[in-house]
Design a protein around this motif. Sequence first.
Motif, PDB file in Angstrom:
ATOM      1  N   THR A   1       0.847  -1.199   0.000  1.00  0.00           N
ATOM      2  CA  THR A   1       0.000   0.000   0.000  1.00  0.00           C
ATOM      3  C   THR A   1       0.880   1.247   0.000  1.00  0.00           C
ATOM      4  O   THR A   1       0.555   2.251  -0.634  1.00  0.00           O
ATOM      5  CB  THR A   1      -0.944   0.033   1.217  1.00  0.00           C
TER       6      THR A   1
ATOM      7  N   ASP B   1       6.593   2.912  10.733  1.00  0.00           N
ATOM      8  CA  ASP B   1       6.346   1.559  11.256  1.00  0.00           C
ATOM      9  C   ASP B   1       7.608   0.710  11.171  1.00  0.00           C
ATOM     10  O   ASP B   1       8.125   0.434  10.074  1.00  0.00           O
ATOM     11  CB  ASP B   1       5.228   0.864  10.465  1.00  0.00           C
TER      12      ASP B   1
ATOM     13  N   HIS C   1      -0.283  -0.926  17.247  1.00  0.00           N
ATOM     14  CA  HIS C   1      -0.219  -1.623  15.957  1.00  0.00           C
ATOM     15  C   HIS C   1       0.067  -3.106  16.175  1.00  0.00           C
ATOM     16  O   HIS C   1       0.939  -3.459  16.983  1.00  0.00           O
ATOM     17  CB  HIS C   1       0.870  -0.996  15.080  1.00  0.00           C
ATOM     18  N   PRO C   2      -0.677  -3.993  15.465  1.00  0.00           N
ATOM     19  CA  PRO C   2      -0.513  -5.434  15.735  1.00  0.00           C
ATOM     20  C   PRO C   2       0.889  -5.965  15.437  1.00  0.00           C
ATOM     21  O   PRO C   2       1.294  -6.985  16.016  1.00  0.00           O
ATOM     22  CB  PRO C   2      -1.548  -6.111  14.822  1.00  0.00           C
TER      23      PRO C   2
ATOM     24  N   GLY D   1      -8.156  -6.576   6.258  1.00  0.00           N
ATOM     25  CA  GLY D   1      -7.400  -7.242   7.329  1.00  0.00           C
ATOM     26  C   GLY D   1      -6.770  -6.224   8.252  1.00  0.00           C
ATOM     27  O   GLY D   1      -6.164  -6.583   9.254  1.00  0.00           O
TER      28      GLY D   1
ATOM     29  N   SER E   1     -11.470  -9.256   8.804  1.00  0.00           N
ATOM     30  CA  SER E   1     -10.992  -9.879  10.048  1.00  0.00           C
ATOM     31  C   SER E   1     -10.716  -8.811  11.088  1.00  0.00           C
ATOM     32  O   SER E   1     -10.346  -9.124  12.214  1.00  0.00           O
ATOM     33  CB  SER E   1      -9.696 -10.650   9.780  1.00  0.00           C
TER      34      SER E   1
ATOM     35  N   ALA F   1     -10.401  -6.153  13.927  1.00  0.00           N
ATOM     36  CA  ALA F   1     -10.909  -6.265  15.295  1.00  0.00           C
ATOM     37  C   ALA F   1     -10.310  -5.144  16.131  1.00  0.00           C
ATOM     38  O   ALA F   1      -9.390  -4.460  15.689  1.00  0.00           O
ATOM     39  CB  ALA F   1     -10.521  -7.635  15.861  1.00  0.00           C
TER      40      ALA F   1
ATOM     41  N   SER G   1      -1.230 -13.559  12.222  1.00  0.00           N
ATOM     42  CA  SER G   1      -1.109 -12.679  11.043  1.00  0.00           C
ATOM     43  C   SER G   1      -0.848 -13.501   9.791  1.00  0.00           C
ATOM     44  O   SER G   1      -1.472 -13.282   8.751  1.00  0.00           O
ATOM     45  CB  SER G   1       0.066 -11.709  11.189  1.00  0.00           C
TER      46      SER G   1
ATOM     47  N   GLY H   1      -5.261  -2.533   4.321  1.00  0.00           N
ATOM     48  CA  GLY H   1      -4.144  -2.975   5.149  1.00  0.00           C
ATOM     49  C   GLY H   1      -2.926  -3.300   4.302  1.00  0.00           C
ATOM     50  O   GLY H   1      -3.051  -3.944   3.255  1.00  0.00           O
TER      51      GLY H   1
ATOM     52  N   THR I   1      -2.005  -7.083   4.500  1.00  0.00           N
ATOM     53  CA  THR I   1      -3.094  -7.794   3.819  1.00  0.00           C
ATOM     54  C   THR I   1      -2.985  -7.578   2.307  1.00  0.00           C
ATOM     55  O   THR I   1      -3.094  -8.526   1.515  1.00  0.00           O
ATOM     56  CB  THR I   1      -4.453  -7.277   4.350  1.00  0.00           C
TER      57      THR I   1
ATOM     58  N   SER J   1      -3.741   1.745   2.603  1.00  0.00           N
ATOM     59  CA  SER J   1      -3.024   1.706   3.872  1.00  0.00           C
ATOM     60  C   SER J   1      -4.033   1.779   4.999  1.00  0.00           C
ATOM     61  O   SER J   1      -5.057   2.455   4.877  1.00  0.00           O
ATOM     62  CB  SER J   1      -2.097   2.911   3.982  1.00  0.00           C
ATOM     63  N   GLY J   2      -3.714   1.097   6.098  1.00  0.00           N
ATOM     64  CA  GLY J   2      -4.663   0.989   7.207  1.00  0.00           C
ATOM     65  C   GLY J   2      -5.337   2.296   7.584  1.00  0.00           C
ATOM     66  O   GLY J   2      -6.560   2.363   7.702  1.00  0.00           O
TER      67      GLY J   2
HETATM   68  N1  ATP Z   1      -8.482 -10.060  14.215  1.00  0.00           N
HETATM   69  C1  ATP Z   1      -7.162 -10.054  14.082  1.00  0.00           C
HETATM   70  N2  ATP Z   1      -6.372 -10.447  15.094  1.00  0.00           N
HETATM   71  C2  ATP Z   1      -5.033 -10.428  14.963  1.00  0.00           C
HETATM   72  N3  ATP Z   1      -4.392 -10.047  13.858  1.00  0.00           N
HETATM   73  C3  ATP Z   1      -5.141  -9.646  12.825  1.00  0.00           C
HETATM   74  C4  ATP Z   1      -6.554  -9.643  12.878  1.00  0.00           C
HETATM   75  N4  ATP Z   1      -7.030  -9.210  11.698  1.00  0.00           N
HETATM   76  C5  ATP Z   1      -5.966  -8.974  10.934  1.00  0.00           C
HETATM   77  N5  ATP Z   1      -4.834  -9.240  11.604  1.00  0.00           N
HETATM   78  C6  ATP Z   1      -3.469  -9.102  11.094  1.00  0.00           C
HETATM   79  O1  ATP Z   1      -3.022  -7.813  11.429  1.00  0.00           O
HETATM   80  C7  ATP Z   1      -2.180  -7.336  10.390  1.00  0.00           C
HETATM   81  C8  ATP Z   1      -2.732  -5.986   9.958  1.00  0.00           C
HETATM   82  O2  ATP Z   1      -1.754  -5.393   9.196  1.00  0.00           O
HETATM   83  P1  ATP Z   1      -2.056  -4.626   7.862  1.00  0.00           P
HETATM   84  O3  ATP Z   1      -0.726  -4.123   7.410  1.00  0.00           O
HETATM   85  O4  ATP Z   1      -2.823  -5.455   6.893  1.00  0.00           O
HETATM   86  O5  ATP Z   1      -2.994  -3.446   8.313  1.00  0.00           O
HETATM   87  P2  ATP Z   1      -2.518  -2.038   8.885  1.00  0.00           P
HETATM   88  O6  ATP Z   1      -1.317  -2.244   9.735  1.00  0.00           O
HETATM   89  O7  ATP Z   1      -3.705  -1.389   9.467  1.00  0.00           O
HETATM   90  O8  ATP Z   1      -2.166  -1.294   7.552  1.00  0.00           O
HETATM   91  P3  ATP Z   1      -0.861  -0.461   7.167  1.00  0.00           P
HETATM   92  O9  ATP Z   1       0.318  -1.377   7.354  1.00  0.00           O
HETATM   93  O10 ATP Z   1      -1.106  -0.150   5.744  1.00  0.00           O
HETATM   94  O11 ATP Z   1      -0.861   0.708   8.086  1.00  0.00           O
HETATM   95  C9  ATP Z   1      -2.226  -8.341   9.263  1.00  0.00           C
HETATM   96  O12 ATP Z   1      -1.059  -9.130   9.250  1.00  0.00           O
HETATM   97  C10 ATP Z   1      -3.444  -9.170   9.590  1.00  0.00           C
HETATM   98  O13 ATP Z   1      -3.330 -10.506   9.153  1.00  0.00           O
END
Ligand code: ATP
Length: 423
Positions: A11, A92, A148-149, A262, A315, A317, A335, A361, A364, A404-405
Amino acid sequence: MLLGVIADDFTGASDIANTLARGLPGRGGLRTAQFLGVPRASAPANIEAGVVALKSRSIAAGEAVAQSLAALDWLLAQGCGQIVFKYCSTFDSTPEGNIGPVGEALARRLGVAGVVACPAFPTMGRTVYQGHLFVRDRLLNESGLEHHPITPMTDADIRRWLARQSRDPVGLVAWQTLSAGPASLRAALDQAAAHGERLVIVDAIRDADLVTIAEACREDVLITGGSGVALGLAENFIRRGAVRGGAQTVAGVAGPEAILAGSCSGATRGQIDRHIGGHPSLPIDVDAVMAGGVTADQLAAFLLAEAGRAPLVYSSATPQQVRSLQQRYGRERVSGTLDALFGEVAVKLVAQGVRRLVVAGGETSGAVASALDLGALTIGPEIDPGVPVLVSQGERPVALALKSGNFGGPDFFEKALQRLEGQ
Ligand SMILES: Nc1ncnc2c1ncn2[C@@H]1O[C@H](COP(=O)(O)OP(=O)(O)OP(=O)(O)O)[C@@H](O)[C@H]1O
Ligand SMILES: O=C(O)[C@@H](O)C(=O)CO
């Protein structure tokens, strides 16, 4: 190809491709293509800027460096005289990388120091002042990005954060120096290089500051930052007569559509809340996925059955739900499993005739775009700041929006589907 970009996610790649294709208002940009991974073949001859999208933001630092150097070799072989390493406007990364290791490796390979590092993207509220990154009116570590996850950002002092990832000292050019103009910035960067500072955080709080960076760095072989650092780069080539500029036109694509989300960011969750009010939507039960009880076939079947009504599978959350899922299954495992699932769903959708795909995402989108393996994507109109229409080549083109998220307005999903169609 005059200018090459190495982007650490998909993204982010389309974000900077959008900036390069648009250029400055009224002046136009570069004919830009986005490549998914390092291409095996040469680029099409008419491309002026090539963006190589890697998925290197959160992989092991050594692997990110290797992939980035391979992308550099390919871009140099295409004729690029200027390289941009694009990372996230919210910086990030983890304490280990990958911004420092990749930035330094590229700089060493190109034999340069005093290299700009500036994630600022003022249109999206990302500004850097005295080396501290703000997201709108909050410091980075209080902006939500600390949850951030994958890359929780717990320090807004990005000079200190980057120093943890770097071998060489990290410099800082404060806004007071930059705002004195390109010559002042140039002198500060040269001085930083003389002091052995390989990467230099440069403050920027407005678009005009980003144009100053582009002017000061017009001869630099390497620049690093968010998409903002590219704001004035096309203009450098237009001014020196190397390209014509002007608007680029790309036709939209009609046909069945689907939305995959995602991203767990606040912006994406808001867009989902808005969308599920009026469209068929299916939340993914992540526990069921981890137990093997949800298949790509089931999700694709839902989306295909609802095509025509802007269906969404997500997905996404809340931070609390994400934390508890990660504790149960391990962060990388959950992930990786979800990313692979989204990739598989996308392949099934396109095989069954879907032609417009919106993905939310970076990770994703990376998983989806890699699985689809669409080759070079041309850059179409902007949907919302930082998100362009992308169109694959060939007889049955697919139009994509890789969001992007944190990007996009509340009605992004519906708007994106319309723009992909050319409306
Ligand atoms: N319910 C969930 N629980 C835990 N992890 C999740 C869940 N849903 C999605 N994920 C994971 O979290 C990650 C989200 O990262 P992603 O880069 O897609 O989004 P983002 O960080 O919001 O976007 P960006 O990187 O563009 O800012 C992905 O690896 C996804 O698989
Ligand atoms: O710079 C940004 O914010 C985006 O292009 C991005 O990379 C988010 O993942």
